[in-house]
Design a protein around this motif. Structure first.
Motif, PDB file in Angstrom:
ATOM      1  N   THR A  40      28.164   3.032  73.959  1.00 40.17           N
ATOM      2  CA  THR A  40      27.923   3.656  72.374  1.00 40.17           C
ATOM      3  C   THR A  40      28.697   2.098  72.126  1.00 40.17           C
ATOM      4  OG1 THR A  40      30.243   3.657  72.502  1.00 40.17           O
ATOM      5  CG2 THR A  40      28.994   5.558  71.539  1.00 40.17           C
ATOM      6  N   VAL A  43      28.680   0.905  66.960  1.00 37.39           N
ATOM      7  CA  VAL A  43      29.686   1.711  66.171  1.00 37.39           C
ATOM      8  C   VAL A  43      30.106   1.576  64.612  1.00 37.39           C
ATOM      9  CG1 VAL A  43      30.722   3.049  68.496  1.00 37.39           C
ATOM     10  CG2 VAL A  43      31.592   1.967  67.253  1.00 37.39           C
ATOM     11  N   GLY A  44      29.476   2.314  63.576  1.00 36.14           N
ATOM     12  CA  GLY A  44      30.470   2.164  62.480  1.00 36.14           C
ATOM     13  C   GLY A  44      29.086   2.459  61.234  1.00 36.14           C
ATOM     14  N   LEU A  45      29.093   3.820  60.563  1.00 34.32           N
ATOM     15  CA  LEU A  45      28.136   4.450  59.874  1.00 34.32           C
ATOM     16  C   LEU A  45      28.236   3.058  58.392  1.00 34.32           C
ATOM     17  CD1 LEU A  45      28.546   8.029  59.865  1.00 34.32           C
ATOM     18  CD2 LEU A  45      27.170   6.335  61.215  1.00 34.32           C
ATOM     19  N   GLN A  50      24.698   5.267  64.059  1.00 35.04           N
ATOM     20  CA  GLN A  50      26.041   6.158  64.558  1.00 35.04           C
ATOM     21  C   GLN A  50      27.541   5.496  64.917  1.00 35.04           C
ATOM     22  OE1 GLN A  50      23.450   4.403  66.358  1.00 35.04           O
ATOM     23  NE2 GLN A  50      25.075   2.651  66.462  1.00 35.04           N
ATOM     24  N   THR A  51      28.172   6.262  64.745  1.00 37.60           N
ATOM     25  CA  THR A  51      29.530   6.093  65.115  1.00 37.60           C
ATOM     26  C   THR A  51      30.813   6.634  65.967  1.00 37.60           C
ATOM     27  OG1 THR A  51      31.801   5.648  63.395  1.00 37.60           O
ATOM     28  CG2 THR A  51      30.400   7.660  63.521  1.00 37.60           C
ATOM     29  N   ASP A 184      33.144   2.994  59.851  1.00 39.35           N
ATOM     30  CA  ASP A 184      32.866   4.356  58.282  1.00 39.35           C
ATOM     31  C   ASP A 184      33.170   3.821  56.876  1.00 39.35           C
ATOM     32  OD1 ASP A 184      31.546   4.928  60.815  1.00 39.35           O
ATOM     33  OD2 ASP A 184      33.331   5.830  61.118  1.00 39.35           O
ATOM     34  N   GLY A 212      37.026   9.282  60.197  1.00 36.85           N
ATOM     35  CA  GLY A 212      35.628   7.608  60.781  1.00 36.85           C
ATOM     36  C   GLY A 212      36.980   6.919  60.459  1.00 36.85           C
TER      37      GLY A 212
END
Length: 257
Positions: A40, A43-45, A50-51, A184, A212
């Motif tokens: 990963t 990360v973080g929408l 993807q998150t 997120d 999130g």
């Protein structure tokens, strides 16, 4: 307790000294999630496709731009009161000025990530200058934390200021095995809003998303004032806090992902 009651409780709120599990009904930290750059890297929408692999009603609490002792100390006290662990993305300049606060963040069990040295708009400066600011920030954080200036982070987590990056910068961090954290959802705590308005905004966004990575700023007084009520909201509405650590770290409750 209703959101209105939580909002009302913000008025005249005082910070408590950090303590280890002062209440049996504390929110607590539900589990530890090991995050590895190999699987990963980003990360973080809000920034990436993807998150983190979070279940419904799981949240990761993150704080940027510290340490700032007057406000960071209140944030730490609120987290300690609820036995919650979070991740702090530190600005190297601030870490250099306040090494004791950096050590306190780590001593109280939180994860320390990196947020450059001078908090520039990274996509608007030359690559070499951006690389230097990243490395200088890591070195400053490590010096404050461990007494040794090194560009190899003990926790390979990084967040770009303003979530602004270039493909070359992202590749640099991925090549170095450093996870880039976006978010997120966030609380807009950099705007001129009251703690009550911030609480209303972030709880509405969390209710809509259901889970999130949440972005706050521990350098913001409004967030320090709002946080106890937000943590109570999480507890009363069945949310669970997930603490992120580097992949390969050994924790009894760490999940392998």
């Amino acid at each position: 307790m209703t959101l209105g009651a939580l909002l009302a409780g913000l008025v005249g709120a005082t910070s408590l000294e950090a303590a280890e599990c002062p209440r049996k009904d504390a929110l607590g930290t539900a589990r530890v999630l090991a995050v590895d750059a190999k699987t990963t890297p980003r990360v973080g929408l809000k920034s990436f496709p993807q998150t983190l692999p979070l279940a419904d009603r799981e949240v990761v609490l993150t704080f940027d731009d510290g340490p700032n002792p007057p406000t960071t100390s209140k944030v730490l006290a609120a987290l300690a009161q609820e036995c919650v662990r979070a991740t702090f993305f530190l600005v190297g300049q601030s870490a250099s000025r306040h090494p004791d606060m950096v050590k306190r963040i780590a001593r109280e069990g939180h994860t320390i990530g990196h947020h450059t040295f001078s908090h520039p708009y990274m996509a608007r400066i030359p690559f070499e200058k951006a690389k230097s600011d990243i490395e200088r920030g890591i070195a400053a954080d490590e010096k404050a934390l461990n007494g040794v200036s090194t560009t190899t982070p003990s926790t390979p987590f990084f967040r770009f200021p303003y979530f602004e990056s270039t493909p070359a910068q992202l590749d640099l961090l991925q090549d170095r095995g450093i996870v880039v954290f976006g978010a997120d959802l966030w609380a807009n705590d950099w705007e001129g809003i009251t703690p009550e308005q911030e609480l209303k905004l972030v709880t509405e966004r969390l209710a809509a998303s259901g889970k999130g990575i949440i972005l706050f700023h521990d350098a913001q007084a409004r967030t320090a004032a709002m946080l106890p009520a937000f943590l109570r909201y999480l507890k009363q509405n069945g949310y669970r806090v997930v603490h992120v650590v580097p992949g390969g770290a050994t924790h009894k409750s760490a999940d392998a992902h």
